[in-house]
Write an enzyme that holds these catalytic residues in place. Structure first.
Site, PDB file in Angstrom:
ATOM      1  N   ARG A 186       0.864  -1.174   0.000  1.00 39.67           N
ATOM      2  CA  ARG A 186       0.000   0.000   0.000  1.00 39.67           C
ATOM      3  C   ARG A 186       0.903   1.228   0.000  1.00 39.67           C
ATOM      4  O   ARG A 186       1.969   1.230   0.645  1.00 39.67           O
ATOM      5  CB  ARG A 186      -0.900   0.038   1.240  1.00 39.67           C
ATOM      6  CG  ARG A 186      -2.055  -0.937   1.218  1.00 39.67           C
ATOM      7  CD  ARG A 186      -3.152  -0.499   0.221  1.00 39.67           C
ATOM      8  NE  ARG A 186      -4.294  -1.395   0.225  1.00 39.67           N
ATOM      9  CZ  ARG A 186      -4.466  -2.427  -0.605  1.00 39.67           C
ATOM     10  NH1 ARG A 186      -3.546  -2.707  -1.526  1.00 39.67           N
ATOM     11  NH2 ARG A 186      -5.551  -3.166  -0.548  1.00 39.67           N
ATOM     12  N   GLU A 244      -3.176   7.801  -3.711  1.00 38.91           N
ATOM     13  CA  GLU A 244      -3.749   7.290  -4.947  1.00 38.91           C
ATOM     14  C   GLU A 244      -5.051   7.985  -5.276  1.00 38.91           C
ATOM     15  O   GLU A 244      -5.836   8.213  -4.340  1.00 38.91           O
ATOM     16  CB  GLU A 244      -4.014   5.774  -4.796  1.00 38.91           C
ATOM     17  CG  GLU A 244      -2.975   4.965  -5.541  1.00 38.91           C
ATOM     18  CD  GLU A 244      -3.057   3.484  -5.274  1.00 38.91           C
ATOM     19  OE1 GLU A 244      -4.053   2.881  -5.669  1.00 38.91           O
ATOM     20  OE2 GLU A 244      -2.113   2.964  -4.676  1.00 38.91           O
ATOM     21  N   HIS A 291      -1.492   0.505  -9.776  1.00 36.29           N
ATOM     22  CA  HIS A 291      -2.116  -0.480  -8.862  1.00 36.29           C
ATOM     23  C   HIS A 291      -2.702  -1.673  -9.644  1.00 36.29           C
ATOM     24  O   HIS A 291      -3.892  -1.968  -9.545  1.00 36.29           O
ATOM     25  CB  HIS A 291      -3.196   0.210  -8.010  1.00 36.29           C
ATOM     26  CG  HIS A 291      -3.486  -0.511  -6.717  1.00 36.29           C
ATOM     27  ND1 HIS A 291      -3.879   0.129  -5.562  1.00 36.29           N
ATOM     28  CD2 HIS A 291      -3.452  -1.834  -6.392  1.00 36.29           C
ATOM     29  CE1 HIS A 291      -4.077  -0.766  -4.608  1.00 36.29           C
ATOM     30  NE2 HIS A 291      -3.826  -1.961  -5.093  1.00 36.29           N
TER      31      HIS A 291
HETATM   32  N1  LIG Z   1      -0.802  -3.870  -5.105  1.00 43.25           N
HETATM   33  C1  LIG Z   1      -1.797  -4.720  -5.135  1.00 43.25           C
HETATM   34  O1  LIG Z   1      -2.564  -4.789  -6.080  1.00 43.25           O
HETATM   35  C2  LIG Z   1      -1.998  -5.638  -3.998  1.00 43.25           C
HETATM   36  C3  LIG Z   1      -1.620  -5.275  -2.739  1.00 43.25           C
HETATM   37  N2  LIG Z   1      -1.826  -6.125  -1.692  1.00 43.25           N
HETATM   38  C4  LIG Z   1      -1.369  -5.708  -0.362  1.00 43.25           C
HETATM   39  O2  LIG Z   1      -0.496  -6.706   0.155  1.00 43.25           O
HETATM   40  C5  LIG Z   1      -0.807  -6.917   1.517  1.00 43.25           C
HETATM   41  C6  LIG Z   1      -0.318  -8.268   1.958  1.00 43.25           C
HETATM   42  O3  LIG Z   1      -1.110  -9.300   1.422  1.00 43.25           O
HETATM   43  P1  LIG Z   1      -0.912 -10.824   1.868  1.00 43.25           P
HETATM   44  O4  LIG Z   1       0.491 -11.251   1.624  1.00 43.25           O
HETATM   45  O5  LIG Z   1      -1.997 -11.624   1.267  1.00 43.25           O
HETATM   46  O6  LIG Z   1      -1.151 -10.682   3.419  1.00 43.25           O
HETATM   47  P2  LIG Z   1      -0.521 -11.536   4.621  1.00 43.25           P
HETATM   48  O7  LIG Z   1      -1.351 -11.205   5.800  1.00 43.25           O
HETATM   49  O8  LIG Z   1      -0.392 -12.963   4.206  1.00 43.25           O
HETATM   50  O9  LIG Z   1       0.959 -10.937   4.793  1.00 43.25           O
HETATM   51  C7  LIG Z   1       1.241  -9.740   5.435  1.00 43.25           C
HETATM   52  C8  LIG Z   1       2.476  -9.965   6.276  1.00 43.25           C
HETATM   53  O10 LIG Z   1       2.910  -8.718   6.814  1.00 43.25           O
HETATM   54  C9  LIG Z   1       3.420  -8.978   8.111  1.00 43.25           C
HETATM   55  N3  LIG Z   1       3.469  -7.743   8.899  1.00 43.25           N
HETATM   56  C10 LIG Z   1       2.471  -7.093   9.508  1.00 43.25           C
HETATM   57  N4  LIG Z   1       2.945  -6.005  10.152  1.00 43.25           N
HETATM   58  C11 LIG Z   1       4.273  -5.969   9.916  1.00 43.25           C
HETATM   59  C12 LIG Z   1       5.341  -5.115  10.297  1.00 43.25           C
HETATM   60  N5  LIG Z   1       5.098  -4.050  11.070  1.00 43.25           N
HETATM   61  N6  LIG Z   1       6.568  -5.375   9.858  1.00 43.25           N
HETATM   62  C13 LIG Z   1       6.823  -6.460   9.085  1.00 43.25           C
HETATM   63  N7  LIG Z   1       5.865  -7.329   8.692  1.00 43.25           N
HETATM   64  C14 LIG Z   1       4.618  -7.086   9.104  1.00 43.25           C
HETATM   65  C15 LIG Z   1       2.446 -10.002   8.686  1.00 43.25           C
HETATM   66  O11 LIG Z   1       3.007 -10.687   9.806  1.00 43.25           O
HETATM   67  C16 LIG Z   1       2.238 -10.898   7.478  1.00 43.25           C
HETATM   68  O12 LIG Z   1       3.146 -11.989   7.439  1.00 43.25           O
HETATM   69  C17 LIG Z   1      -2.304  -6.700   1.590  1.00 43.25           C
HETATM   70  O13 LIG Z   1      -2.736  -6.379   2.891  1.00 43.25           O
HETATM   71  C18 LIG Z   1      -2.531  -5.559   0.614  1.00 43.25           C
HETATM   72  O14 LIG Z   1      -2.456  -4.331   1.274  1.00 43.25           O
HETATM   73  C19 LIG Z   1      -2.372  -7.350  -1.872  1.00 43.25           C
HETATM   74  C20 LIG Z   1      -2.773  -7.757  -3.112  1.00 43.25           C
HETATM   75  C21 LIG Z   1      -2.629  -6.933  -4.284  1.00 43.25           C
HETATM   76  O1  LIG Z   2      -6.262  -7.068  -3.030  1.00 44.27           O
HETATM   77  C1  LIG Z   2      -5.715  -5.999  -2.739  1.00 44.27           C
HETATM   78  O2  LIG Z   2      -5.433  -5.681  -1.575  1.00 44.27           O
HETATM   79  C2  LIG Z   2      -5.363  -5.060  -3.815  1.00 44.27           C
HETATM   80  O3  LIG Z   2      -4.663  -4.110  -3.605  1.00 44.27           O
HETATM   81  C3  LIG Z   2      -5.890  -5.271  -5.165  1.00 44.27           C
HETATM   82  O4  LIG Z   2      -5.734  -6.518  -5.595  1.00 44.27           O
END
Ligand SMILES: NC(=O)C1=CN([C@@H]2O[C@H](COP(=O)(O)OP(=O)(O)OC[C@H]3O[C@@H](n4cnc5c(N)ncnc54)[C@H](O)[C@@H]3O)[C@@H](O)[C@H]2O)C=CC1
Ligand SMILES: O=C(O)C(=O)CO
Length: 386
Positions: free
Chosen positions: A273, A302, A320
């Site tokens: 993000r 954004e 994004h």
């Molecule tokens: N750019 C895009 O289109 C997308 C962005 N995202 C973003 O990616 C994020 C992560 O997605 P997932 O991997 O599925 O989630 P997840 O929950 O599997 O992984 C997030 C990780 O971050 C760690 N974490 C939390 N706070 C932290 C900190 N202060 N320091 C270090 N690590 C920390 C957690 O322990 C966890 O392992 C989503 O929350 C979303 O914001 C997800 C999908 C698409």
């Molecule tokens: O899933 C999310 O969190 C995104 O940013 C878009 O895929």
């Protein structure tokens, strides 16, 4: 009174009224809802980001559930409006739900869904693409060709960084961070250093086994290290990719001081993000360090970029799109629709939100469960035994 927003209606006589604030890819999600007696209204208004007022007008007086987007602010106002309209189900079409005030949803007894799992590899692939594009200066070189500047091969032309044998740093080694780490380790034979609040056991085992495989084949083995601080990753890694959730602890996680700790020729990738990086500090850092490169999929404000970012040759910026593969986006739509449908139907919550394949199989009926509800414990919702 404001003009009503444009909508498209499916199955007008359906018993349950479900709103989708945007058209979403694919048709399976539409069919799944209408087969289960939902009247589906899709907002087709040509306006990218709907305001809270727009969404209140869509909810109206009776609404059973809403499928919404990460660009919308789901807080007290919207959850109270949904609750007044009789609704108890909302799902983001996204895994990240920093746009949702879950406490407000809890207060009104509204289940909040998200879409983990289906976008892990697609998002990691974009982070890998940005890493590679930044390392090999692909966007700059493409621009150079198109404007007709190429007049022959030169030893110094667009010299970049070799990834093999360098160190990849991952901050937030959850689903996406771990998938990205595996791609970079396996694909480019990079060593791994990661920082997360939790140990990434499966990732560590994978890198160990892959290192042993390389060694057995007479190649330099890859290594891994779990850093005790984020700073350690910043100092040691050549390529750093950010994959934490956005919350109070990760806001401006990468700031002026931490940028200064990174190697002068390092690459920073952000597909998490925007506010995880202090973008003003980043622009200053890019100006002062022309060999430092970034690949950004997300931005602090954004859809806008901070002044100066668009002019930086050492920045690659994309809008994004990390989860934007057809399979993933259709899957996200299906999961979001099934979260809302499942809650309306009183189905239990799927026991493992990371195991989403049964919901995505086009050739069979999805399980009678909500794939992923983030506040299921707070609402005391039952867990599926399937
Ligand atoms: N750019 C895009 O289109 C997308 C962005 N995202 C973003 O990616 C994020 C992560 O997605 P997932 O991997 O599925 O989630 P997840 O929950 O599997 O992984 C997030 C990780 O971050 C760690 N974490 C939390 N706070 C932290 C900190 N202060 N320091 C270090 N690590 C920390 C957690 O322990 C966890 O392992 C989503 O929350 C979303 O914001 C997800 C999908 C698409
Ligand atoms: O899933 C999310 O969190 C995104 O940013 C878009 O895929």
């Amino acid at each position: 009174m404001a003009k009503p927003l444009q909508i498209e209606v499916y199955n007008p006589n359906g018993k349950y009224r479900v709103i989708s604030t945007k058209p979403m890819p694919g048709t399976r999600w539409i069919n799944l809802l209408i087969e289960q007696d939902c009247r589906l209204e899709i907002c087709t208004q040509k306006k990218t980001i709907l305001s809270v007022e727009d969404i209140i007008s869509l909810i109206g007086d009776k609404c059973d559930g809403v499928i919404g987007q990460l660009t919308e602010e789901w807080g007290e106002t919207l959850f109270s409006a949904l609750s007044r309209a009789g609704g108890k189900a909302f799902s983001n079409m996204a895994v990240g739900y920093n746009n949702v005030d879950v406490n407000a949803a809890n207060k009104y007894g509204v289940a909040v869904g998200n879409t983990p799992g289906v976008l892990t590899e697609t998002t990691a692939e974009l982070a890998a693409s940005l890493s590679l594009s930044a390392a090999r200066r692909i966007v700059e070189a493409d621009e150079f060709m198109r404007i007709g500047l190429y007049d022959g091969w030169l030893p110094h032309l667009f010299v970049g960084n070799l990834l093999k044998g360098q160190t990849v740093g991952v901050i937030g080694a959850g689903r996406i961070g771990s998938a990205y780490a595996r791609m970079m380790v396996e694909g480019f034979k990079m060593n791994l250093i990661y920082y997360d609040l939790y140990q990434a056991n499966r990732l560590e085992k994978f890198v160990t086994a892959y290192g042993q495989f390389l060694k057995a084949n007479g190649e330099q083995p890859v290594t891994w290290k779990r850093a005790s601080s984020m700073e350690e990753v910043l100092r040691e890694a050549d390529v750093i990719s950010l994959h934490p959730i956005l919350d109070k602890t990760t806001y401006h996680l990468v700031n002026k001081e931490r940028l200064a700790m990174m190697k002068k020729e390092a690459i920073l990738v952000n597909c998490s993000r925007g506010p995880v990086v202090d973008e003003v500090a980043l622009v200053e850092h890019l100006k002062a360090n022309p060999m430092f490169r970034v690949g950004l999929d997300v931005f602090e404000d954004e859809p806008y970029m901070k002044p100066g970012l668009a002019d930086m040759k050492n920045a690659i910026v994309v809008p994004h799109i990390a989860s934007a593969s057809k399979w993933t986006r259709e899957g996200m739509a299906t999961l979001a629709a099934l979260n809302v449908l499942g809650k309306i139907k009183g189905y239990p919550i799927w026991s493992d939100p990371n195991r989403v394949e049964p919901f995505l199989d086009e050739n069979s009926r999805p399980p009678a469960a909500c794939p992923s509800i983030v506040n299921s414990k707070a609402l005391g919702l039952p867990v599926s035994k399937l």
